[in-house]
Design a protein around this motif. Sequence first.
Motif, PDB file in Angstrom:
ATOM      1  N   SER A  44       0.819  -1.214   0.000  1.00  0.00           N
ATOM      2  CA  SER A  44       0.000   0.000   0.000  1.00  0.00           C
ATOM      3  C   SER A  44       0.854   1.266   0.000  1.00  0.00           C
ATOM      4  N   PHE A  45       2.157   1.121   0.296  1.00  0.00           N
ATOM      5  CA  PHE A  45       3.060   2.265   0.433  1.00  0.00           C
ATOM      6  C   PHE A  45       2.568   3.200   1.535  1.00  0.00           C
ATOM      7  N   MET A  46       1.936   2.551   2.533  1.00  0.00           N
ATOM      8  CA  MET A  46       1.420   3.300   3.673  1.00  0.00           C
ATOM      9  C   MET A  46       2.121   2.850   4.935  1.00  0.00           C
ATOM     10  N   ARG A  47       2.117   3.780   5.927  1.00  0.00           N
ATOM     11  CA  ARG A  47       2.755   3.505   7.217  1.00  0.00           C
ATOM     12  C   ARG A  47       1.947   4.190   8.302  1.00  0.00           C
ATOM     13  N   ILE A  48       1.815   3.474   9.431  1.00  0.00           N
ATOM     14  CA  ILE A  48       1.210   4.080  10.616  1.00  0.00           C
ATOM     15  C   ILE A  48       2.348   4.290  11.603  1.00  0.00           C
ATOM     16  N   ALA A  49       2.642   5.552  11.903  1.00  0.00           N
ATOM     17  CA  ALA A  49       3.733   5.899  12.811  1.00  0.00           C
ATOM     18  C   ALA A  49       3.362   5.537  14.244  1.00  0.00           C
ATOM     19  N   ALA A  50       4.362   5.515  15.099  1.00  0.00           N
ATOM     20  CA  ALA A  50       4.155   5.151  16.503  1.00  0.00           C
ATOM     21  C   ALA A  50       3.181   6.095  17.207  1.00  0.00           C
ATOM     22  N   ASP A  51       3.069   7.334  16.719  1.00  0.00           N
ATOM     23  CA  ASP A  51       2.142   8.284  17.345  1.00  0.00           C
ATOM     24  C   ASP A  51       0.730   8.185  16.780  1.00  0.00           C
ATOM     25  N   SER A  53      -0.111   8.535  13.522  1.00  0.00           N
ATOM     26  CA  SER A  53      -0.253   9.256  12.257  1.00  0.00           C
ATOM     27  C   SER A  53      -0.139   8.290  11.086  1.00  0.00           C
ATOM     28  N   TRP A  54      -0.956   8.508  10.071  1.00  0.00           N
ATOM     29  CA  TRP A  54      -0.953   7.672   8.866  1.00  0.00           C
ATOM     30  C   TRP A  54      -0.248   8.412   7.744  1.00  0.00           C
ATOM     31  N   PHE A  55       0.596   7.690   7.018  1.00  0.00           N
ATOM     32  CA  PHE A  55       1.361   8.258   5.912  1.00  0.00           C
ATOM     33  C   PHE A  55       1.154   7.432   4.655  1.00  0.00           C
ATOM     34  N   HIS A  56       1.200   8.094   3.503  1.00  0.00           N
ATOM     35  CA  HIS A  56       1.196   7.415   2.206  1.00  0.00           C
ATOM     36  C   HIS A  56       2.347   7.992   1.384  1.00  0.00           C
ATOM     37  N   GLU A  57       3.209   7.096   0.920  1.00  0.00           N
ATOM     38  CA  GLU A  57       4.398   7.484   0.166  1.00  0.00           C
ATOM     39  C   GLU A  57       5.173   8.598   0.864  1.00  0.00           C
ATOM     40  N   GLY A  58       5.305   8.474   2.190  1.00  0.00           N
ATOM     41  CA  GLY A  58       6.102   9.401   2.978  1.00  0.00           C
ATOM     42  C   GLY A  58       5.409  10.682   3.385  1.00  0.00           C
ATOM     43  N   ARG A  59       4.201  10.917   2.905  1.00  0.00           N
ATOM     44  CA  ARG A  59       3.472  12.135   3.251  1.00  0.00           C
ATOM     45  C   ARG A  59       2.301  11.790   4.168  1.00  0.00           C
ATOM     46  N   ILE A  60       2.100  12.643   5.158  1.00  0.00           N
ATOM     47  CA  ILE A  60       1.005  12.408   6.107  1.00  0.00           C
ATOM     48  C   ILE A  60      -0.331  12.478   5.357  1.00  0.00           C
ATOM     49  N   ILE A  61      -1.261  11.629   5.749  1.00  0.00           N
ATOM     50  CA  ILE A  61      -2.623  11.671   5.202  1.00  0.00           C
ATOM     51  C   ILE A  61      -3.375  12.721   6.020  1.00  0.00           C
ATOM     52  N   LEU A  69     -11.638   5.698   7.363  1.00  0.00           N
ATOM     53  CA  LEU A  69     -12.056   4.708   6.373  1.00  0.00           C
ATOM     54  C   LEU A  69     -11.024   3.584   6.262  1.00  0.00           C
ATOM     55  N   PHE A  70      -9.757   3.933   6.113  1.00  0.00           N
ATOM     56  CA  PHE A  70      -8.712   2.911   6.018  1.00  0.00           C
ATOM     57  C   PHE A  70      -8.665   2.048   7.281  1.00  0.00           C
ATOM     58  N   SER A  71      -8.903   2.656   8.434  1.00  0.00           N
ATOM     59  CA  SER A  71      -8.818   1.894   9.693  1.00  0.00           C
ATOM     60  C   SER A  71      -9.865   0.790   9.764  1.00  0.00           C
ATOM     61  N   THR A  72     -10.970   0.945   9.033  1.00  0.00           N
ATOM     62  CA  THR A  72     -12.030  -0.074   9.065  1.00  0.00           C
ATOM     63  C   THR A  72     -11.672  -1.313   8.246  1.00  0.00           C
ATOM     64  N   ILE A  73     -10.696  -1.192   7.348  1.00  0.00           N
ATOM     65  CA  ILE A  73     -10.303  -2.345   6.534  1.00  0.00           C
ATOM     66  C   ILE A  73      -8.914  -2.859   6.920  1.00  0.00           C
ATOM     67  N   LEU A  91      -3.291  -5.403   0.725  1.00  0.00           N
ATOM     68  CA  LEU A  91      -2.072  -4.617   0.595  1.00  0.00           C
ATOM     69  C   LEU A  91      -1.370  -4.486   1.943  1.00  0.00           C
ATOM     70  N   ASP A  92      -0.065  -4.736   1.948  1.00  0.00           N
ATOM     71  CA  ASP A  92       0.724  -4.593   3.171  1.00  0.00           C
ATOM     72  C   ASP A  92       0.737  -3.136   3.623  1.00  0.00           C
ATOM     73  N   ILE A  93       0.747  -2.939   4.939  1.00  0.00           N
ATOM     74  CA  ILE A  93       0.899  -1.613   5.534  1.00  0.00           C
ATOM     75  C   ILE A  93       1.863  -1.754   6.711  1.00  0.00           C
ATOM     76  N   GLU A  94       2.812  -0.850   6.808  1.00  0.00           N
ATOM     77  CA  GLU A  94       3.787  -0.873   7.900  1.00  0.00           C
ATOM     78  C   GLU A  94       3.178  -0.217   9.135  1.00  0.00           C
ATOM     79  N   VAL A  95       3.294  -0.893  10.269  1.00  0.00           N
ATOM     80  CA  VAL A  95       2.806  -0.348  11.534  1.00  0.00           C
ATOM     81  C   VAL A  95       3.986  -0.321  12.503  1.00  0.00           C
TER      82      VAL A  95
END
Length: 194
Positions: A44-51, A53-61, A69-73, A91-95
């Motif tokens: 997914s090229f997404m990451r959930i930071a330790a705080d 915050s959700w990011f996509h391709e290095g930019r905060i959502i 919406l993403f959290s429900t899936i 899709l993989d997501i980094e947490v």
Amino acid sequence: MPDRNAQNAPKDSLGHSLADVARLLAEKKLPPVDRWAPTNTGDSFMRIAADGSWFHEGRIIPRPALVKLFSTILRREPNGLHVLVTPVEKLDIEVEDAPFVAVEATSEGAGKDRRIGFRLNTDDYVIAGPDHELRVETAEDGSPRPYLHVRGGLDALVARSVFYELVELALAEGGERVGLWSEGAFFDFGAAAA
């Protein structure tokens, strides 16, 4: 005639009592991500930071509605990895730590009759209890790392300020162990809270 007890019940910062929270939880329907087994997979090229915050391709959502919406899936796989899943794609997501953060707690009652409701950074609610355990781990630096089970292997890190409020409640009750009851389950904060 208005119910005085309902009017005086503790409320969170959004004005919800724990009775309101229980009603909202009963009404909420999440997608059946545990039953979906899509064959189309990727990143997914997404990451959930330790705080939280959700990011996509290095930019905060920046849109909270999109994060909600993403959290429900979001699903945690048996191997411990996190994925975003739909009926046709996984899709993989980094947490980095936990996918959610418990940003507020509301307590009602005392002792074994206590209920503790948590509001997450996604504005979802969880009431601690047998199916939503509150546990305290110890970080490498010796500090407490409290977590709340949300659903399906997904946890919320309990914000430090929220955890300290819970510890204050536990210490005020003066039990043999530092911890609190919620929904009939006792959650021991152990030495991490002392």
